[in-house]
Design an enzyme around this catalytic site. Structure first.
Site, PDB file in Angstrom:
ATOM      1  N   LEU C   8       0.834  -1.206   0.000  1.00 25.90           N
ATOM      2  CA  LEU C   8       0.000   0.000   0.000  1.00 25.90           C
ATOM      3  C   LEU C   8       0.867   1.253   0.000  1.00 25.90           C
ATOM      4  O   LEU C   8       0.631   2.196   0.754  1.00 25.90           O
ATOM      5  CB  LEU C   8      -0.956  -0.035   1.197  1.00 25.90           C
ATOM      6  CG  LEU C   8      -1.810  -1.304   1.286  1.00 25.90           C
ATOM      7  CD1 LEU C   8      -2.605  -1.334   2.586  1.00 25.90           C
ATOM      8  CD2 LEU C   8      -2.743  -1.432   0.080  1.00 25.90           C
ATOM      9  N   MET C  11       1.554   3.938  -5.005  1.00 22.71           N
ATOM     10  CA  MET C  11       0.778   3.390  -6.110  1.00 22.71           C
ATOM     11  C   MET C  11      -0.364   2.517  -5.599  1.00 22.71           C
ATOM     12  O   MET C  11      -1.525   2.706  -5.959  1.00 22.71           O
ATOM     13  CB  MET C  11       1.679   2.578  -7.050  1.00 22.71           C
ATOM     14  CG  MET C  11       2.684   3.393  -7.837  1.00 22.71           C
ATOM     15  SD  MET C  11       1.940   4.416  -9.137  1.00 22.71           S
ATOM     16  CE  MET C  11       1.616   3.171 -10.396  1.00 22.71           C
ATOM     17  N   GLY C  12      -0.024   1.552  -4.760  1.00 27.41           N
ATOM     18  CA  GLY C  12      -1.031   0.598  -4.280  1.00 27.41           C
ATOM     19  C   GLY C  12      -2.181   1.283  -3.579  1.00 27.41           C
ATOM     20  O   GLY C  12      -3.366   0.968  -3.821  1.00 27.41           O
ATOM     21  N   ASP C  30      -0.502  -4.617   4.151  1.00 23.00           N
ATOM     22  CA  ASP C  30       0.822  -4.010   3.992  1.00 23.00           C
ATOM     23  C   ASP C  30       1.627  -4.366   5.244  1.00 23.00           C
ATOM     24  O   ASP C  30       1.048  -4.561   6.319  1.00 23.00           O
ATOM     25  CB  ASP C  30       0.679  -2.486   3.848  1.00 23.00           C
ATOM     26  CG  ASP C  30       1.980  -1.820   3.409  1.00 23.00           C
ATOM     27  OD1 ASP C  30       2.147  -1.557   2.201  1.00 23.00           O
ATOM     28  OD2 ASP C  30       2.842  -1.575   4.274  1.00 23.00           O
ATOM     29  N   ASN C  94       6.787  -2.948 -11.111  1.00 22.55           N
ATOM     30  CA  ASN C  94       7.745  -2.811 -12.199  1.00 22.55           C
ATOM     31  C   ASN C  94       8.698  -4.010 -12.208  1.00 22.55           C
ATOM     32  O   ASN C  94       9.909  -3.861 -12.074  1.00 22.55           O
ATOM     33  CB  ASN C  94       8.522  -1.505 -12.049  1.00 22.55           C
ATOM     34  CG  ASN C  94       7.725  -0.316 -12.549  1.00 22.55           C
ATOM     35  OD1 ASN C  94       6.955  -0.433 -13.499  1.00 22.55           O
ATOM     36  ND2 ASN C  94       7.889   0.816 -11.906  1.00 22.55           N
ATOM     37  N   SER C 120       1.070   2.357 -15.317  1.00 21.22           N
ATOM     38  CA  SER C 120       1.658   3.692 -15.411  1.00 21.22           C
ATOM     39  C   SER C 120       0.658   4.738 -14.963  1.00 21.22           C
ATOM     40  O   SER C 120      -0.546   4.527 -15.016  1.00 21.22           O
ATOM     41  CB  SER C 120       2.097   3.994 -16.850  1.00 21.22           C
ATOM     42  OG  SER C 120       2.769   5.236 -16.919  1.00 21.22           O
ATOM     43  N   LYS C 185       5.316  -2.618 -20.598  1.00 19.37           N
ATOM     44  CA  LYS C 185       5.581  -1.585 -19.586  1.00 19.37           C
ATOM     45  C   LYS C 185       7.077  -1.273 -19.498  1.00 19.37           C
ATOM     46  O   LYS C 185       7.487  -0.120 -19.319  1.00 19.37           O
ATOM     47  CB  LYS C 185       5.064  -2.037 -18.212  1.00 19.37           C
ATOM     48  CG  LYS C 185       5.360  -1.065 -17.067  1.00 19.37           C
ATOM     49  CD  LYS C 185       4.830   0.330 -17.330  1.00 19.37           C
ATOM     50  CE  LYS C 185       4.694   1.188 -16.087  1.00 19.37           C
ATOM     51  NZ  LYS C 185       5.788   1.220 -15.176  1.00 19.37           N
ATOM     52  N   HIS C 188       7.855   0.912 -22.275  1.00 23.06           N
ATOM     53  CA  HIS C 188       7.253   2.204 -21.923  1.00 23.06           C
ATOM     54  C   HIS C 188       8.218   3.014 -21.058  1.00 23.06           C
ATOM     55  O   HIS C 188       8.469   4.192 -21.302  1.00 23.06           O
ATOM     56  CB  HIS C 188       5.926   1.956 -21.193  1.00 23.06           C
ATOM     57  CG  HIS C 188       5.350   3.163 -20.518  1.00 23.06           C
ATOM     58  ND1 HIS C 188       5.811   3.625 -19.305  1.00 23.06           N
ATOM     59  CD2 HIS C 188       4.364   4.011 -20.888  1.00 23.06           C
ATOM     60  CE1 HIS C 188       5.118   4.693 -18.954  1.00 23.06           C
ATOM     61  NE2 HIS C 188       4.236   4.955 -19.912  1.00 23.06           N
ATOM     62  N   ASN C 189       8.766   2.384 -20.050  1.00 19.65           N
ATOM     63  CA  ASN C 189       9.658   3.113 -19.159  1.00 19.65           C
ATOM     64  C   ASN C 189      10.990   3.424 -19.837  1.00 19.65           C
ATOM     65  O   ASN C 189      11.582   4.479 -19.594  1.00 19.65           O
ATOM     66  CB  ASN C 189       9.905   2.316 -17.873  1.00 19.65           C
ATOM     67  CG  ASN C 189       8.737   2.416 -16.902  1.00 19.65           C
ATOM     68  OD1 ASN C 189       7.590   2.518 -17.338  1.00 19.65           O
ATOM     69  ND2 ASN C 189       9.023   2.391 -15.615  1.00 19.65           N
ATOM     70  N   GLU C 192      10.237   6.393 -21.624  1.00 22.06           N
ATOM     71  CA  GLU C 192      10.095   7.465 -20.625  1.00 22.06           C
ATOM     72  C   GLU C 192      11.454   8.067 -20.275  1.00 22.06           C
ATOM     73  O   GLU C 192      11.605   9.296 -20.225  1.00 22.06           O
ATOM     74  CB  GLU C 192       9.412   6.873 -19.389  1.00 22.06           C
ATOM     75  CG  GLU C 192       9.267   7.786 -18.198  1.00 22.06           C
ATOM     76  CD  GLU C 192       8.781   6.984 -16.973  1.00 22.06           C
ATOM     77  OE1 GLU C 192       7.714   6.342 -17.055  1.00 22.06           O
ATOM     78  OE2 GLU C 192       9.492   6.974 -15.947  1.00 22.06           O
TER      79      GLU C 192
END
Lengths: 334, 334, 334, 334
Positions: C8, C11-12, C30, C94, C120, C185, C188-189, C192
């Site tokens: 958590l 992002m989470g 968590d 990731n 993302s 992904k 993608h990064n 990025e």
């Protein structure tokens, strides 16, 4: 000393010749019987199969492999099962160093030693000697010292070990445990790609020194050449590379070879410019990336080889598509 | 033959010494009188001012400048007005080749020749000879041939001109009209940066071969090292660079020097890693860009030098600011 | 629909909030109980342990992991053994795509599905929605469609599937079998990093537009600035990045964030310029190298991050040692 | 407000259309009379020659040039002599910023103002508005504010100036004295090349995600693909670029256009991959080099374009010649 050599291509055959010249007993095998026959005529003992080669060696046996990286681990395993405790497999090819670590651990279970030996020198090694970067267990490496010493450039030249760098001045070095030899050779080749690319780019710029004498389009798709008056040189590349060989900071063996090649063929018309790469440059980059070490020069050198083979084509299409989409720029024909 | 030398730093002083050794008559000047005195003790004729230097030369005079690029054009012009038709100014420094083109045209109006001579060899030139890349009018270059021949490595070694490459095997070359000498020297140094960077990156990767033996953070801001078991080598850099000198493909004079430096100081602790660049690398890149020649390796080598001096810092701040903005990533402390 | 969320962090936690907002039933865990408590206050069901989380889910269960890549495979395996055939583990972190391929094959033996979901959107995902790149078995991906649809930006905005690109316009996409989500992904990064670096380098150049107003050393160790009169601009970076946001070709979300960051802190003094990288950029480069695709821009972007953390230092020392060895160049102090 | 527009290509014509739409009085000229006629039909006043255009403008006149960089300075000078003190020449093309500095100083002698205006927006500017980066004297820039405001995206949208960034939110900005506009536009395009290349390289890697499904040679000239099982993806590029547009970190206008282009033509077969560059990328790099700012990403992006046009070929030949010379490696045929 007796040694078995498997794989009699350019490198393997020349290594056998150099070993024969230094009085070693070479048992040789290759899938192509003609390669075996050629070396038998020069004093080697021929083998008709891997089993035959092993049978012709006396314990402790040493089998040296000079094979493409893609098939080396399989062949190494094939031999390891034919050998006994105290015997040694040496991989002198351009193999991935991790295979050496894995194979060494695997063979050690049965007492078979594995030595990874990076071998540099190309087709000139027969005459100049081979630079050897060796990884593996100390005892096995020492047992094979006469072989390494004969292959290396120092052989018979009265060069002695150095208190700081040991056998390095003779042209061979035990770099560390299993994998260390191929790791050092891998980085050697990574550097080689970078050094080669530096010369190649520089010569390409010299070739363009006459850009101001060419016609150039004057449209919105072409960057103007601001000062054609400063690009009026026809540079003689064979002469320039030759003069650099004498006293300049960038003198090197690769430059020697380049000057000679340009003297034979100033425009290098016999080549198309598609450059192969054979693994080590990629692995060097992988090591840089995994350990977080910046290597932009080595990466650029590798990518230029990829591009020379057309591998950037789709990226170019994406760029042209974008330019068309935002600016209505039509791609210029060749 | 008589020659005037202006600028008696490391390069200029050694060139005078080499010329004296080969029997030439050197009139020397430097803003620092001690530099003049030192060479007078070794047989040179000292001058107390530019005018004095010119006065001590007999026509046709030749004045060789070895000065920083930033001040060379001004000093060259100062001398040109003191000289007469038939005299020559030679610029042997690392000057921009376009200045040579401009100065040559300017001086030609009064019949004064200008020769641009790229000079490589560093502090070793006294002993090894200097590699000379020469641009300028044929007659002036030929008039000074005895000077070039003595400075170059071939001097006194019985090397003769080659049918294809002329004087190049002796270590000096008339590369073309005004500017051609500095253009070739410029690209030489561009290549030099690339070659140096290839070694430097490779050695940095070898140094990181023990990455698997270090502790590594395991958080979302740190890329995990997938296979620490494959990074367990402590590589002996002095020994490795030494072994590469003997028979490997990457043997070179720069490698010779690197191996020696590492032997003296394996961790190179005396250096901070801030690397200067002195112009030619930049101009090489400019030539590449203007003529449309790809030079990613030479560019990367140059940019690494910029970065080593902290010049990427603001770019790094922009990246950290972006990462914070989109992902709430806080920059890790050193 | 019911889902378990493990991890958590930024992002989470935001993903849970977005799912709650869209009416889903979230069971959360968590290692930090405060993170659990915070979400319970917002409507989630808290779990005190992995076992408790599994117990609170009804079959077919779905457990979504948002954890650092370094620990994800281990935690995924811990959950897989607690789950039953028909249940699903989703990795939204990731992670390396190869882990997904391996884990999927491993879990499939017991009938547990594994889905890799590149996610993302950063800290803005709660508000904007998350862009989801999904890999795994079709049936499992379809079963979780309500979750993906709610997390994605299209949620509740009346966007419908496209005949050509399916759910992509809604902001989520089933990219292929196991590993395909993380592979997409990853790239993608990689992109990025390249896009970010392009902006960062450009802004650094704009910042240097006043170079002609600075003093500059005039010695042999410093490249002269030929035309200071052309570098007399003090560029207002917050205003320039803002104007680029409106109608220029380089408008982007990253530019939006950059303009905002510069407006708050024009010199970005709160950052030191040490830039982290978290894996995908490295893996992208590895994929490029292994498949022979040139990626010089993505590589340069990655290496700049390494350099920003001081990882080029030893290479710089090698360069300084070489320069000293051949030219007597002493390194300039900072 | 009245304005003269010279150069009615894609950009110039659309700018006239946008100005007409906002009620301005446009006098237009182009070497191609059809381009003039087309705009006359849409409400512009046609001119038959530069003199006619000047005659049809009332003082203080403003002449806006939209021409290729290679001819702009000449045409600007042609107009300057036809104009009077208080008049203004605006260059809205992709010209070298130094020309703006020089032309401004030159025209100022006669009281003619020169404004350099970087113009971004491509063929979409008519609809979206153009992003304008303006350099020049304050009074002249303010006099033309109604023109800039109408061309910019903010026109008629109720956007107001910002206390920190002024008119930037409206999409136009006075960046500084003469040259500042083109300098900022130059860097804008340098960034554009880098951003475009990042996407292009990433998409090329995605395309290669099926490398493990291809046959691959197993010889010493080919690097082996260690893990074909991890390269088994057929990635749907139109769908992936579409999903990235929705909520991902790399969302941008260029990505919007790329997704659309891929949707129309997934393999981009209509393009050959030869990518033009039109000056600014080169000048950006020159500025980076001269000011000592590292720009490896922008450089790589530029060099990829050069390479796409075959400009690396001779460098490739040098590499193949070296490989043949040291290792007997024969170049592989296509």
């Amino acid at each position: 000393m007796q040694i078995g050599m498997v794989g009699l291509g350019r490198m393997g055959a020349n290594m056998v010749r150099r070993l024969l010249k230094h009085g070693h007993d070479c048992v040789v095998f290759d899938v192509n019987p003609e390669n075996v026959a050629a070396l038998v005529r020069q004093g080697a003992t021929g083998a008709t199969s891997p089993d035959d080669l092993v049978a012709k060696l006396s314990p402790p046996r040493a089998v040296w492999l000079m094979l493409p990286a893609a098939i080396t681990p399989k062949i190494a395993r094939d031999f390891a099962v034919k050998l006994s405790a105290g015997d040694t497999v040496i991989d002198g090819g351009n193999s991935f160093y991790r295979d050496a670590i894995d194979l060494a651990a695997e063979f050690a279970i049965n007492g078979v030693d594995f030595i990874d030996t990076g071998t540099s020198g190309g087709v000139w090694g027969l005459e100049r000697g081979f630079s050897l970067m060796i990884g593996g267990p100390v005892a096995a490496v020492q047992r094979l010292d006469p072989i390494f010493a004969s292959l290396a450039p120092g052989a018979g030249q009265g060069i002695v070990a150095d208190p700081v760098t040991g056998t390095a001045p003779m042209g061979y070095l035990h770099c560390g445990p299993s994998g260390a030899g191929h790791f050092v050779k891998m980085v050697h080749n990574g550097i080689e790609y970078g050094v080669m690319a530096a010369y190649a780019e520089g010569l390409n710029i010299l070739k363009a020194a006459n850009a101001g004498m060419q016609n150039r389009a004057a449209d919105a798709e072409t960057a103007p050449l601001a000062h054609p008056e400063y690009y009026q040189f026809d540079i003689d590349l064979p002469a320039v590379t030759e003069v650099w060989r004498h006293g300049s900071v960038i003198g090197s063996w690769l430059l020697d070879l380049t000057a000679e090649a340009l003297k034979q063929d100033p425009d290098l018309d016999q080549y198309g410019g598609r450059v192969s790469d054979s693994g080590e440059g990629r692995w060097t980059l992988q090591a840089a990336v995994e350990t977080g070490v910046p290597a932009p020069v080595l990466a650029s050198a590798l990518f230029e080889r990829f591009s020379s083979r057309g591998e950037a084509e789709f990226a170019g299409k994406v760029l042209s598509a974008m330019r068309n989409a935002f600016g209505g720029h039509l791609e210029k024909a060749k």
